[in-house]
Design an enzyme around this catalytic site. Structure first.
Site, mmCIF file in Angstrom:
data_model
loop_
_atom_site.group_PDB
_atom_site.id
_atom_site.type_symbol
_atom_site.label_atom_id
_atom_site.label_comp_id
_atom_site.label_asym_id
_atom_site.label_seq_id
_atom_site.Cartn_x
_atom_site.Cartn_y
_atom_site.Cartn_z
ATOM 1 N N ARG A 46 -55.345 70.112 -43.632
ATOM 2 C CA ARG A 46 -56.356 71.053 -44.125
ATOM 3 C C ARG A 46 -57.772 70.593 -43.756
ATOM 4 O O ARG A 46 -58.690 71.385 -43.651
ATOM 5 C CB ARG A 46 -56.232 71.138 -45.643
ATOM 6 C CG ARG A 46 -56.658 72.501 -46.150
ATOM 7 C CD ARG A 46 -56.515 72.653 -47.619
ATOM 8 N NE ARG A 46 -55.663 71.623 -48.203
ATOM 9 C CZ ARG A 46 -55.171 71.706 -49.427
ATOM 10 N NH1 ARG A 46 -55.388 72.765 -50.139
ATOM 11 N NH2 ARG A 46 -54.444 70.734 -49.936
ATOM 12 N N LYS A 149 -37.793 63.828 -49.907
ATOM 13 C CA LYS A 149 -37.449 63.928 -51.304
ATOM 14 C C LYS A 149 -38.731 64.116 -52.138
ATOM 15 O O LYS A 149 -39.799 63.797 -51.632
ATOM 16 C CB LYS A 149 -36.677 62.696 -51.756
ATOM 17 C CG LYS A 149 -37.516 61.402 -51.818
ATOM 18 C CD LYS A 149 -36.856 60.397 -52.685
ATOM 19 C CE LYS A 149 -37.739 59.952 -53.803
ATOM 20 N NZ LYS A 149 -38.915 59.192 -53.466
ATOM 21 N N HIS A 179 -35.159 57.673 -46.791
ATOM 22 C CA HIS A 179 -35.507 56.650 -45.800
ATOM 23 C C HIS A 179 -34.721 55.351 -46.006
ATOM 24 O O HIS A 179 -34.628 54.532 -45.099
ATOM 25 C CB HIS A 179 -37.023 56.406 -45.746
ATOM 26 C CG HIS A 179 -37.564 55.588 -46.870
ATOM 27 N ND1 HIS A 179 -37.811 56.098 -48.115
ATOM 28 C CD2 HIS A 179 -37.916 54.276 -46.935
ATOM 29 C CE1 HIS A 179 -38.289 55.147 -48.896
ATOM 30 N NE2 HIS A 179 -38.368 54.026 -48.197
ATOM 31 N N LYS A 183 -32.866 51.955 -43.205
ATOM 32 C CA LYS A 183 -33.188 50.520 -43.232
ATOM 33 C C LYS A 183 -32.071 49.733 -42.558
ATOM 34 O O LYS A 183 -30.890 50.006 -42.786
ATOM 35 C CB LYS A 183 -33.363 50.052 -44.678
ATOM 36 C CG LYS A 183 -34.618 50.626 -45.327
ATOM 37 C CD LYS A 183 -34.906 49.962 -46.649
ATOM 38 C CE LYS A 183 -36.026 50.677 -47.390
ATOM 39 N NZ LYS A 183 -37.369 50.194 -47.077
ATOM 40 N N GLU A 217 -40.477 46.423 -57.537
ATOM 41 C CA GLU A 217 -41.708 46.483 -56.744
ATOM 42 C C GLU A 217 -42.831 45.792 -57.496
ATOM 43 O O GLU A 217 -42.857 45.840 -58.732
ATOM 44 C CB GLU A 217 -42.107 47.950 -56.513
ATOM 45 C CG GLU A 217 -41.109 48.737 -55.707
ATOM 46 C CD GLU A 217 -41.553 50.179 -55.495
ATOM 47 O OE1 GLU A 217 -42.447 50.403 -54.675
ATOM 48 O OE2 GLU A 217 -41.027 51.057 -56.157
ATOM 49 N N ASP A 236 -37.521 59.186 -58.940
ATOM 50 C CA ASP A 236 -38.206 58.673 -57.753
ATOM 51 C C ASP A 236 -37.328 57.706 -56.951
ATOM 52 O O ASP A 236 -37.354 57.716 -55.724
ATOM 53 C CB ASP A 236 -39.495 57.964 -58.200
ATOM 54 C CG ASP A 236 -40.335 57.509 -57.026
ATOM 55 O OD1 ASP A 236 -40.618 58.344 -56.155
ATOM 56 O OD2 ASP A 236 -40.699 56.316 -56.973
ATOM 57 N N HIS A 241 -32.495 56.883 -53.711
ATOM 58 C CA HIS A 241 -32.214 55.688 -52.907
ATOM 59 C C HIS A 241 -31.092 54.818 -53.489
ATOM 60 O O HIS A 241 -30.200 54.378 -52.781
ATOM 61 C CB HIS A 241 -33.469 54.835 -52.765
ATOM 62 C CG HIS A 241 -34.668 55.599 -52.273
ATOM 63 N ND1 HIS A 241 -34.585 56.519 -51.265
ATOM 64 C CD2 HIS A 241 -35.971 55.567 -52.635
ATOM 65 C CE1 HIS A 241 -35.796 57.024 -51.038
ATOM 66 N NE2 HIS A 241 -36.646 56.462 -51.856
ATOM 67 N N LYS A 341 -41.467 49.445 -61.228
ATOM 68 C CA LYS A 341 -42.740 49.146 -60.575
ATOM 69 C C LYS A 341 -43.428 48.036 -61.371
ATOM 70 O O LYS A 341 -43.119 47.829 -62.542
ATOM 71 C CB LYS A 341 -43.614 50.394 -60.538
ATOM 72 C CG LYS A 341 -43.009 51.498 -59.680
ATOM 73 C CD LYS A 341 -44.044 52.308 -58.970
ATOM 74 C CE LYS A 341 -43.432 53.388 -58.107
ATOM 75 N NZ LYS A 341 -43.160 52.955 -56.729
HETATM 76 C C1 BG6 Z 1 -40.281 56.096 -52.206
HETATM 77 C C2 BG6 Z 1 -40.756 56.208 -53.627
HETATM 78 O O1 BG6 Z 1 -39.284 57.060 -51.938
HETATM 79 O O2 BG6 Z 1 -39.737 54.807 -51.997
HETATM 80 C C3 BG6 Z 1 -41.784 55.149 -53.916
HETATM 81 O O3 BG6 Z 1 -41.319 57.506 -53.823
HETATM 82 C C4 BG6 Z 1 -41.245 53.782 -53.612
HETATM 83 O O4 BG6 Z 1 -42.218 55.200 -55.273
HETATM 84 C C5 BG6 Z 1 -40.676 53.756 -52.185
HETATM 85 O O5 BG6 Z 1 -42.292 52.844 -53.714
HETATM 86 C C6 BG6 Z 1 -39.971 52.455 -51.906
HETATM 87 O O6 BG6 Z 1 -39.673 52.423 -50.565
HETATM 88 P P1 BG6 Z 1 -39.677 51.042 -49.790
HETATM 89 O O7 BG6 Z 1 -39.196 51.397 -48.412
HETATM 90 O O8 BG6 Z 1 -41.081 50.534 -49.823
HETATM 91 O O9 BG6 Z 1 -38.735 50.169 -50.528
#
Ligand code: BG6
Length: 494
Positions: A46, A149, A179, A183, A217, A236, A241, A341
């Site tokens: 945008r 997602k 994603h 990995k 994290e 999330d 994942h 987190k």
């Molecule tokens: C994302 C989440 O899908 O994955 C994030 O929305 C998270 O909150 C992240 O931090 C973690 O991914 P990675 O590859 O850093 O472990």
């Protein structure tokens, strides 16, 4: 494999994901000569930027990631692929102008991949506009859509979204990205399980006591308060994942690595997970929120002090859950999953704990350290496969210690590839094996729906944990008194 050129159209190109992951990944694919000649990347944003401003932004994105490995000549080639298309997703003109641009066949390939790195509420409207402008028409080349997602908010909304997008696209055109499946170590889980004959006989309820998956994290929610407060850790990370990781560790051997075989097996696992009745949610799931604390010696805010978070938010930044897979292989083996987190360490690990051996044989010795065998699959930051065995200590006494067998798979000169590189390349190849089929998403929602519904009505209280700790006290999830969260990759008993 020779790939046909394609045009990547990235919606949300000036956003966080594109900045941190997508543009650096596309640049790295160019460095590795994996982008076919004629591949172009159209960024939709945008902001009123011109082409020069976009190129300088991309330079920043790429150098931030590539650091010492930045190659100016490749970057110049990469720049010739880039186009900035300014437009507002709410305006029809943005799409008609995009269609005019992409229909210039002298400049753009017939094959087009649309990457929707935008708010889920925009998925439907954007697809409708692309469809109205004939941009999904496959007469001259393929059209694929990559969807980030969260795919929905719960089962019901996921169904509604699916209904809407299947109006415009066939399942073959949809690439639902998780994603984690890109990995390197996650893919290695399949190789480890199915290419090593000694594991398969042990990989079941007869030998495995329990399995745990931890994703912790150090980072908080940064500037994602708006999104995160509506999502929480369960949606999330866990629903997506971590459940994916669980399916890979526990599924039956697929007939082949081909997409449908793999996804069929993953769905079978998800379908075999025992539903959690609402009245049993507290014995199966736990949530908490980070309070102020210290990360790497620095004082950090609690969740409620973060930007854009309401003072009375009960959104969880930590979620843990116990599941049972009711099939022949896994019945009776608890599966523990947790994510948080602002925890003590950033780490993703799958830890597989084996049963106790019969100890009769050692009854007259003064052995003190007789732990169970563990297999530890380190996903990040350390990628590793370790098997912990009990061995005798050198010396006259019958004493034991734990020794760890390390099946390293990366030599020092072999660099890790970012998950997005692999997945963006798979889209060009038309390989959907590492993308989610709708029934996977649907069944994953069904597993967590009762938990989310219960939490949604219990709005008075949420436990907290200090930032920088290993999370709240949630041992009530454990089925046996000797179960505990495993937070290290090194032997607990040396
Ligand atoms: C994302 C989440 O899908 O994955 C994030 O929305 C998270 O909150 C992240 O931090 C973690 O991914 P990675 O590859 O850093 O472990």
């Amino acid at each position: 494999m020779n790939l046909d050129p394609c045009t990547y159209v990235i919606f949300g190109a000036t956003g966080n994901l594109s900045r941190i992951k997508l543009m650096p990944a596309l640049y790295h694919l160019d460095v590795a000569n994996r982008l076919p000649d004629g591949t172009r990347i159209v960024a939709i944003g945008r902001r009123p930027w011109d082409q020069d401003k976009w190129l300088s932004e991309v330079r920043d994105m790429v150098t931030a990631k590539a650091k010492d490995e930045f190659d100016e000549s490749v970057f110049q080639r990469f720049c010739t692929r880039l186009v900035y298309h300014q437009g507002d997703l709410g305006e029809a003109q943005c799409f008609s102008q995009l269609a005019t641009l992409l229909n210039d066949k002298a400049k753009f390939a017939h094959n087009i991949a649309f990457y929707l790195s935008i708010s889920p509420s925009d998925f439907g409207p954007v697809m409708e506009m692309l469809s109205n402008n004939q941009l999904f028409n496959e007469e001259l080349g393929w059209r694929r859509v990559i969807i980030e997602k969260p795919f929905g908010y719960d089962s019901e909304s996921a169904h509604a979204l699916q209904k809407r997008i299947s109006h415009y696209l066939t399942e073959e055109q949809i690439y639902r990205i998780d994603h984690y499946l890109g990995k390197g170590m996650v893919q290695n889980v399949l190789v480890f399980r199915f290419a090593n004959v000694m594991l398969e006989p042990l990989w079941n309820r007869n030998y495995i006591d329990h399995i745990q998956i931890t994703h912790s994290e150090e980072i908080g929610i940064d500037s994602r308060g708006d999104y995160y407060n509506g999502a929480g850790a369960m949606r999330d990370m866990l629903q997506s994942h971590l459940l994916q990781l669980l399916t890979l560790v526990t599924m039956e051997p697929p007939a082949s690595m081909e997409a449908e075989s793999l996804r069929d097996e993953k769905v079978k696992v998800l379908k075999s997970i025992r539903p959690i009745p609402k009245e049993a949610v507290h014995g199966h799931a736990f949530r908490a929120q980070y309070a102020p604390g210290h990360i790497n010696g620095e004082r950090v805010n609690g969740y409620l002090q973060e930007a854009n978070i309401p003072a009375d938010s009960i959104t969880e930044t930590y979620a843990s859950m116990k599941l049972h897979i009711d099939n022949w292989r896994w019945r009776g083996v608890p599966m523990y999953l947790r994510t948080g987190k602002r925890m003590a360490k950033a780490q993703s690990t799958i830890s597989i704990c084996f049963r106790h051996p019969p100890l009769q044989f050692f009854r007259d010795t003064n052995m003190q350290c007789m732990t169970q065998n563990w297999i530890l699959l380190g996903i990040q930051p350390e990628e590793c496969i370790r098997i912990e065995m009990t061995v005798k200590e050198p010396g006259l006494e019958m004493k034991t210690r734990t020794s760890s067998l390390d099946a390293s798979f990366r030599n020092e000169d072999e660099k890790a590839i970012d998950a997005y590189e692999d997945l963006l390349l798979d889209v060009l190849k038309g390989d959907r094996s590492l993308f989610l089929r709708f029934d996977e998403v649907e069944h994953a929602w069904r597993i967590v729906d009762p938990i989310l519904q219960t939490w949604a009505i219990e709005r008075d209280f949420i436990a907290t944990y200090p930032a920088g700790s290993w999370g709240p006290e949630d041992s009530r999830l454990f089925e046996k008194s000797d179960h505990f969260w495993r937070s290290t990759l090194t032997p607990e008993c040396k």
